[in-house]
Motif scaffolding. Structure first.
Motif, PDB file in Angstrom:
ATOM      1  N   PHE A 150      47.959  61.598 -29.427  1.00  0.00           N
ATOM      2  CA  PHE A 150      47.348  61.318 -28.120  1.00  0.00           C
ATOM      3  C   PHE A 150      47.498  59.841 -27.764  1.00  0.00           C
ATOM      4  CE2 PHE A 150      43.636  59.948 -25.648  1.00  0.00           C
ATOM      5  CZ  PHE A 150      43.771  60.758 -24.524  1.00  0.00           C
ATOM      6  N   ILE A 151      47.284  58.951 -28.746  1.00  0.00           N
ATOM      7  CA  ILE A 151      47.408  57.512 -28.493  1.00  0.00           C
ATOM      8  C   ILE A 151      48.844  57.154 -28.134  1.00  0.00           C
ATOM      9  CG2 ILE A 151      47.260  55.224 -29.560  1.00  0.00           C
ATOM     10  CD1 ILE A 151      44.940  56.275 -31.249  1.00  0.00           C
ATOM     11  N   ALA A 152      49.799  57.704 -28.882  1.00  0.00           N
ATOM     12  CA  ALA A 152      51.211  57.382 -28.658  1.00  0.00           C
ATOM     13  C   ALA A 152      51.694  57.835 -27.286  1.00  0.00           C
ATOM     14  CB  ALA A 152      52.071  58.015 -29.747  1.00  0.00           C
ATOM     15  N   ASN A 153      51.085  58.896 -26.746  1.00  0.00           N
ATOM     16  CA  ASN A 153      51.516  59.427 -25.453  1.00  0.00           C
ATOM     17  C   ASN A 153      50.673  58.900 -24.289  1.00  0.00           C
ATOM     18  OD1 ASN A 153      53.719  61.679 -25.824  1.00  0.00           O
ATOM     19  ND2 ASN A 153      52.306  61.917 -27.531  1.00  0.00           N
ATOM     20  N   SER A 154      49.788  57.952 -24.581  1.00  0.00           N
ATOM     21  CA  SER A 154      48.996  57.326 -23.524  1.00  0.00           C
ATOM     22  C   SER A 154      49.779  56.164 -22.911  1.00  0.00           C
ATOM     23  CB  SER A 154      47.665  56.815 -24.088  1.00  0.00           C
ATOM     24  OG  SER A 154      46.925  57.865 -24.686  1.00  0.00           O
ATOM     25  N   ASP A 155      49.337  55.714 -21.746  1.00  0.00           N
ATOM     26  CA  ASP A 155      49.998  54.547 -21.156  1.00  0.00           C
ATOM     27  C   ASP A 155      49.673  53.302 -21.972  1.00  0.00           C
ATOM     28  OD1 ASP A 155      47.604  53.021 -19.756  1.00  0.00           O
ATOM     29  OD2 ASP A 155      47.345  55.150 -19.275  1.00  0.00           O
ATOM     30  N   GLY A 203      46.412  50.386 -25.996  1.00  0.00           N
ATOM     31  CA  GLY A 203      45.836  49.179 -26.600  1.00  0.00           C
ATOM     32  C   GLY A 203      44.336  49.304 -26.804  1.00  0.00           C
ATOM     33  N   ILE A 204      43.637  49.900 -25.814  1.00  0.00           N
ATOM     34  CA  ILE A 204      42.188  50.087 -25.924  1.00  0.00           C
ATOM     35  C   ILE A 204      41.855  51.051 -27.059  1.00  0.00           C
ATOM     36  CG2 ILE A 204      40.143  50.980 -24.742  1.00  0.00           C
ATOM     37  CD1 ILE A 204      41.418  50.021 -22.107  1.00  0.00           C
ATOM     38  N   LEU A 205      42.626  52.139 -27.176  1.00  0.00           N
ATOM     39  CA  LEU A 205      42.367  53.135 -28.210  1.00  0.00           C
ATOM     40  C   LEU A 205      42.656  52.574 -29.607  1.00  0.00           C
ATOM     41  CD1 LEU A 205      43.863  56.312 -26.481  1.00  0.00           C
ATOM     42  CD2 LEU A 205      41.454  55.747 -26.814  1.00  0.00           C
ATOM     43  N   ILE A 206      43.722  51.793 -29.743  1.00  0.00           N
ATOM     44  CA  ILE A 206      44.029  51.162 -31.032  1.00  0.00           C
ATOM     45  C   ILE A 206      42.904  50.219 -31.429  1.00  0.00           C
ATOM     46  CG2 ILE A 206      45.558  49.512 -32.192  1.00  0.00           C
ATOM     47  CD1 ILE A 206      46.740  52.256 -32.069  1.00  0.00           C
ATOM     48  N   LEU A 207      42.380  49.475 -30.445  1.00  0.00           N
ATOM     49  CA  LEU A 207      41.253  48.577 -30.712  1.00  0.00           C
ATOM     50  C   LEU A 207      40.030  49.361 -31.156  1.00  0.00           C
ATOM     51  CD1 LEU A 207      40.058  45.715 -30.617  1.00  0.00           C
ATOM     52  CD2 LEU A 207      39.452  46.138 -28.216  1.00  0.00           C
ATOM     53  N   ALA A 208      39.794  50.513 -30.509  1.00  0.00           N
ATOM     54  CA  ALA A 208      38.647  51.354 -30.880  1.00  0.00           C
ATOM     55  C   ALA A 208      38.790  51.885 -32.307  1.00  0.00           C
ATOM     56  CB  ALA A 208      38.521  52.512 -29.895  1.00  0.00           C
ATOM     57  N   ILE A 209      40.030  52.159 -32.730  1.00  0.00           N
ATOM     58  CA  ILE A 209      40.263  52.663 -34.088  1.00  0.00           C
ATOM     59  C   ILE A 209      40.067  51.558 -35.116  1.00  0.00           C
ATOM     60  CG2 ILE A 209      42.027  53.584 -35.661  1.00  0.00           C
ATOM     61  CD1 ILE A 209      41.011  55.661 -33.735  1.00  0.00           C
ATOM     62  N   THR A 210      40.544  50.364 -34.790  1.00  0.00           N
ATOM     63  CA  THR A 210      40.517  49.262 -35.762  1.00  0.00           C
ATOM     64  C   THR A 210      39.196  48.493 -35.761  1.00  0.00           C
ATOM     65  OG1 THR A 210      41.570  47.802 -34.143  1.00  0.00           O
ATOM     66  CG2 THR A 210      43.007  48.952 -35.695  1.00  0.00           C
ATOM     67  N   LEU A 211      38.439  48.560 -34.671  1.00  0.00           N
ATOM     68  CA  LEU A 211      37.206  47.781 -34.551  1.00  0.00           C
ATOM     69  C   LEU A 211      36.218  48.029 -35.699  1.00  0.00           C
ATOM     70  CD1 LEU A 211      35.954  45.668 -32.684  1.00  0.00           C
ATOM     71  CD2 LEU A 211      34.824  47.522 -31.450  1.00  0.00           C
ATOM     72  N   MET A 271      45.738  56.345 -41.677  1.00  0.00           N
ATOM     73  CA  MET A 271      46.629  57.447 -41.338  1.00  0.00           C
ATOM     74  C   MET A 271      46.992  57.401 -39.849  1.00  0.00           C
ATOM     75  SD  MET A 271      48.324  60.129 -42.312  1.00  0.00           S
ATOM     76  CE  MET A 271      47.631  60.503 -43.942  1.00  0.00           C
ATOM     77  N   ILE A 272      45.992  57.197 -38.999  1.00  0.00           N
ATOM     78  CA  ILE A 272      46.226  57.177 -37.553  1.00  0.00           C
ATOM     79  C   ILE A 272      47.209  56.070 -37.180  1.00  0.00           C
ATOM     80  CG2 ILE A 272      45.149  56.764 -35.310  1.00  0.00           C
ATOM     81  CD1 ILE A 272      42.617  58.069 -36.389  1.00  0.00           C
ATOM     82  N   LEU A 273      47.023  54.879 -37.731  1.00  0.00           N
ATOM     83  CA  LEU A 273      47.873  53.741 -37.370  1.00  0.00           C
ATOM     84  C   LEU A 273      49.307  53.940 -37.830  1.00  0.00           C
ATOM     85  CD1 LEU A 273      45.422  50.794 -38.136  1.00  0.00           C
ATOM     86  CD2 LEU A 273      46.043  51.722 -35.908  1.00  0.00           C
ATOM     87  N   GLN A 274      49.485  54.502 -39.027  1.00  0.00           N
ATOM     88  CA  GLN A 274      50.840  54.729 -39.538  1.00  0.00           C
ATOM     89  C   GLN A 274      51.576  55.784 -38.714  1.00  0.00           C
ATOM     90  OE1 GLN A 274      52.492  53.046 -42.043  1.00  0.00           O
ATOM     91  NE2 GLN A 274      50.734  51.698 -41.893  1.00  0.00           N
ATOM     92  N   VAL A 275      50.900  56.888 -38.422  1.00  0.00           N
ATOM     93  CA  VAL A 275      51.528  57.958 -37.641  1.00  0.00           C
ATOM     94  C   VAL A 275      51.786  57.484 -36.220  1.00  0.00           C
ATOM     95  CG1 VAL A 275      51.247  60.294 -36.737  1.00  0.00           C
ATOM     96  CG2 VAL A 275      50.495  59.770 -39.055  1.00  0.00           C
ATOM     97  N   ASN A 276      50.845  56.742 -35.648  1.00  0.00           N
ATOM     98  CA  ASN A 276      51.022  56.232 -34.290  1.00  0.00           C
ATOM     99  C   ASN A 276      52.232  55.301 -34.205  1.00  0.00           C
ATOM    100  OD1 ASN A 276      49.989  55.512 -31.473  1.00  0.00           O
ATOM    101  ND2 ASN A 276      49.964  53.519 -32.467  1.00  0.00           N
ATOM    102  N   THR A 277      52.405  54.449 -35.200  1.00  0.00           N
ATOM    103  CA  THR A 277      53.564  53.553 -35.221  1.00  0.00           C
ATOM    104  C   THR A 277      54.867  54.344 -35.248  1.00  0.00           C
ATOM    105  OG1 THR A 277      52.294  51.858 -36.395  1.00  0.00           O
ATOM    106  CG2 THR A 277      54.688  51.691 -36.498  1.00  0.00           C
ATOM    107  N   SER A 278      54.893  55.403 -36.053  1.00  0.00           N
ATOM    108  CA  SER A 278      56.086  56.241 -36.149  1.00  0.00           C
ATOM    109  C   SER A 278      56.363  56.960 -34.833  1.00  0.00           C
ATOM    110  CB  SER A 278      55.916  57.253 -37.285  1.00  0.00           C
ATOM    111  OG  SER A 278      57.070  58.025 -37.468  1.00  0.00           O
TER     112      SER A 278
END
Length: 283
Positions: A85-90, A95-103, A159-166
């Motif tokens: 879902f994050i990878a297919n967002s604008d 950026g907001i979702l990645i921040l929410a995951i890492t915060l 897991m989310i960050l690695q898959v999102n990067t891929s």
């Protein structure tokens, strides 16, 4: 150039003191016995023999590996949809979702795990939700479910960050080509997106499984001492029992298990990458 290389000397000294010396001490204690007034240390393999001949330690190791496997699988199944879902967002939303995951990761893991005690205890949020559906009070705290929740919560972002990067590196033209060939959304995901995101999944597995198998404070806090894993055994040998030699031997055994796991994971990743390169060459 020589003066520039001299600047690295303090960092090399720091690495030797902080990284290599502790490992050398661990190896030293694992293969020695504390002596008496006449002999300081004696070489021995009895600590390793004790571990492999005691069924209790083997059962705890098996339980630790199983809980790590369960944690990893849950992270894959929960993390992949989120990463997709994050990878297919604008770009802005991503950026907001990645921040929410890492915060939450900015807060100490121990503090975050302590917070789950109040959530999972009897009368907590989870207990009240269960009571709404079952009509009975149920305390999740100090169970395997609580340990799993704590581990998944703490390791899921990796897991989310690695898959999102891929997924973000995925060539979108491949999806367009699949669409032009008549593939529907499900077929595009199964035949294009999922295979090309395997390297991210493999990297995520290594980042989740390795810390999960050796975790000690999550089962200690959320398991309440009733759920004993290999990390707790090592901590107990060093802090409570005072058997540094045996604790070092167990640590070495777990280090070997982790290195073998990393080797298998990397081999699988290389194999997948090799297949992708071959497929690209055929195109």
């Amino acid at each position: 150039m020589k003066r520039f290389s001299d600047l690295a000397i303090p960092y090399i000294v720091w690495a030797v003191i902080m990284l290599f010396l502790p490992v050398l001490l661990l190896v030293f204690y694992a293969f020695t016995n504390s002596g008496n007034g006449m002999v300081s240390f004696t070489l021995t393999l009895e600590h390793f023999a004790k571990f492999f001949t005691d069924t209790d330690f083997l059962q705890v190791t098996g339980k630790s590996i199983m809980i790590a496997i369960k944690t990893t699988l849950l992270c894959v199944f929960l993390g992949y949809p989120v990463a997709y879902f994050i990878a297919n967002s604008d770009e802005k939303t991503r950026g907001i979702l990645i921040l929410a995951i890492t915060l939450p990761m900015w807060i100490n893991m121990l503090v975050r795990t302590y917070a789950w005690i109040g959530i999972l205890t009897e009368g907590g949020i989870v207990s009240r939700i269960i009571k709404v559906f079952t009509g009975k009070d149920y305390e999740v705290l100090y169970t395997e479910a609580a340990v799993l929740i704590g581990m998944v919560y703490n390791f899921l972002p990796f897991m989310i960050l690695q898959v999102n990067t891929s997924l973000c590196k995925l060539d979108k033209s491949l999806l367009d080509a699949a669409n032009d060939l008549g593939a529907n959304a499900f077929e595009r995901f199964i035949k294009v997106t999922l295979p090309l995101s395997v390297p991210g999944i493999v990297s995520g597995i290594s980042l989740v499984f390795l810390p999960a198998v050796s975790s000690f404070f999550i089962p200690k806090l959320l398991g309440g001492g009733q759920y004993f894993l290999i990390g707790n055994v090592i901590e107990n040998q060093f802090i409570t029992v005072g058997e540094w030699n045996f604790g070092s031997a167990i640590s070495m055994i777990m280090a070997v298990i982790m290195m073998l796991t990393m080797y298998v994971v990397r081999r699988a990743e290389d194999k997948v990458s090799g297949k992708e390169e071959t497929a690209n060459e055929k195109r």
